[in-house]
Motif scaffolding. Structure first.
Motif, mmCIF file in Angstrom:
data_model
loop_
_atom_site.group_PDB
_atom_site.id
_atom_site.type_symbol
_atom_site.label_atom_id
_atom_site.label_comp_id
_atom_site.label_asym_id
_atom_site.label_seq_id
_atom_site.Cartn_x
_atom_site.Cartn_y
_atom_site.Cartn_z
ATOM 1 N N ASN A 178 0.799 -1.134 0.052
ATOM 2 C CA ASN A 178 0.118 0.046 -0.144
ATOM 3 C C ASN A 178 0.829 1.293 0.160
ATOM 4 O O ASN A 178 0.528 2.412 -0.268
ATOM 5 C CB ASN A 178 -1.017 0.032 1.160
ATOM 6 N N GLN A 179 1.984 1.064 0.657
ATOM 7 C CA GLN A 179 3.338 2.104 0.366
ATOM 8 C C GLN A 179 4.245 1.552 -0.576
ATOM 9 O O GLN A 179 5.221 1.424 -0.231
ATOM 10 C CB GLN A 179 3.838 2.690 1.554
ATOM 11 N N GLU A 180 3.795 1.342 -1.901
ATOM 12 C CA GLU A 180 4.880 0.613 -2.756
ATOM 13 C C GLU A 180 6.285 1.541 -2.856
ATOM 14 O O GLU A 180 7.176 0.710 -3.017
ATOM 15 C CB GLU A 180 4.188 0.647 -4.115
ATOM 16 N N GLY A 181 6.190 2.852 -2.943
ATOM 17 C CA GLY A 181 7.425 3.359 -3.074
ATOM 18 C C GLY A 181 8.390 3.412 -1.954
ATOM 19 O O GLY A 181 9.414 3.135 -1.890
ATOM 20 N N ILE A 182 7.751 3.464 -0.861
ATOM 21 C CA ILE A 182 8.599 3.303 0.606
ATOM 22 C C ILE A 182 8.932 1.887 0.371
ATOM 23 O O ILE A 182 10.379 1.574 0.977
ATOM 24 C CB ILE A 182 7.755 3.654 1.574
ATOM 25 N N LEU A 183 8.199 0.981 0.399
ATOM 26 C CA LEU A 183 8.624 -0.489 0.409
ATOM 27 C C LEU A 183 9.858 -0.863 -0.577
ATOM 28 O O LEU A 183 10.620 -1.726 -0.097
ATOM 29 C CB LEU A 183 7.342 -1.484 0.009
ATOM 30 N N GLY B 255 10.765 8.846 2.329
ATOM 31 C CA GLY B 255 9.536 9.371 1.988
ATOM 32 C C GLY B 255 8.270 9.228 2.928
ATOM 33 O O GLY B 255 7.165 9.195 2.542
ATOM 34 N N LEU B 256 8.912 9.433 4.278
ATOM 35 C CA LEU B 256 7.858 8.944 5.229
ATOM 36 C C LEU B 256 8.303 9.984 6.356
ATOM 37 O O LEU B 256 9.246 10.009 6.864
ATOM 38 C CB LEU B 256 7.721 7.696 5.929
ATOM 39 N N CYS B 257 7.427 10.741 6.819
ATOM 40 C CA CYS B 257 7.841 11.680 7.859
ATOM 41 C C CYS B 257 8.335 11.016 9.274
ATOM 42 O O CYS B 257 7.685 10.171 9.579
ATOM 43 C CB CYS B 257 6.530 12.481 8.427
#
Length: 245
Positions: free
Chosen positions: A68-73, A116-118
């Motif tokens: 669901n968070q493809e870029g972060i994964l 890419g995540l706070c």
């Protein structure tokens, strides 16, 4: 609560919605989160949740990480590829629920900008192996890789502490709450379909589980509750509700 496996807050999900927008209103019912580590499944791995916890409540987070968070994964997988898994922490084999389990952990530092995540300062990879037993022999083997993100910096948390948090989430939520509610207390078989009735029953089930854990923690379960049963009788549940500390 990981240590006591207590449900300290619950909130009914709005119709035609999901758990994502319910996280913040539920946590608002808790007066102080500062210094706490909030763990959640991958569904809650959202910018809004990360920002709320770290910037508004002074807490840290550890979220599961899935597609669901493809870029972060993908960024986590680049730093921690499955085909090369140096082990930073290994639990060794242990026996639980009729199976052997082993957890191995590895982590890599990152920054919120890179991830890419706070507030994200670590990517974590977990390798789990399970050997299912029958009459002392292994009849089935499974293994899986899972990824996590956390706002805890490497300098302020050891890998052993991270492992304890991840396993604590699993034991408290999956084993301590979901399985007991669904199977032991029969929630999956319940015929109550109305929202109000279902909410009341969920509250009562959480109450029974919480009272059992508090009584067990205080060494008061001997005598009236014969251990934790996979199928708890109604009389046992009522005994817990009526029991005096």
């Amino acid at each position: 609560s990981h240590r006591l496996r207590l449900t300290v807050a619950q909130l009914a999900i709005a119709e035609k919605s999901n758990e994502i927008p319910a996280l913040q209103p539920m946590l608002e019912t808790l007066p102080c989160l500062e210094g706490s580590v909030i763990t959640a499944d991958a569904m809650q791995c959202q910018q809004q949740a990360a920002r709320y916890l770290t910037q508004q409540r002074g807490a840290d987070y550890l979220f599961g990480l899935k597609a669901n968070q493809e870029g972060i994964l993908e960024r986590a997988q680049v730093k921690l590829p499955q085909d090369f898994f140096p082990c930073e922490y290994d639990t060794g084999w242990s026996k639980e629920h009729g199976r052997l389990q082993r957890w191995r952990f590895q982590r890599k530092e990152t920054t919120p900008e890179q991830a890419g995540l706070c507030g994200c300062w670590q990517f974590i990879a977990v390798w789990r192996a399970r050997h299912y037993l029958r009459k002392g022999k292994v009849i089935k083997q499974e293994q899986e890789y899972s990824y996590y993100v956390t706002s805890l910096a490497c300098a302020e948390s050891t890998q052993g502490q991270i492992a304890q948090i991840i396993r604590g989430h699993w034991n408290a939520l999956e084993n301590g709450s979901h399985y007991r509610r669904d199977v032991t207390l029969g929630e999956d078989a319940s015929l109550i379909s109305g929202r109000a009735g279902a909410h009341v029953m969920a509250t009562l089930r959480n109450l029974v589980l919480g009272l059992f854990e508090l009584q067990k923690h205080g060494g008061k379960t001997d005598g009236y509750v014969p251990g934790w049963q996979r199928k708890m009788r109604g009389s046992n549940a009522l005994t817990l509700i009526k029991a005096k500390n």
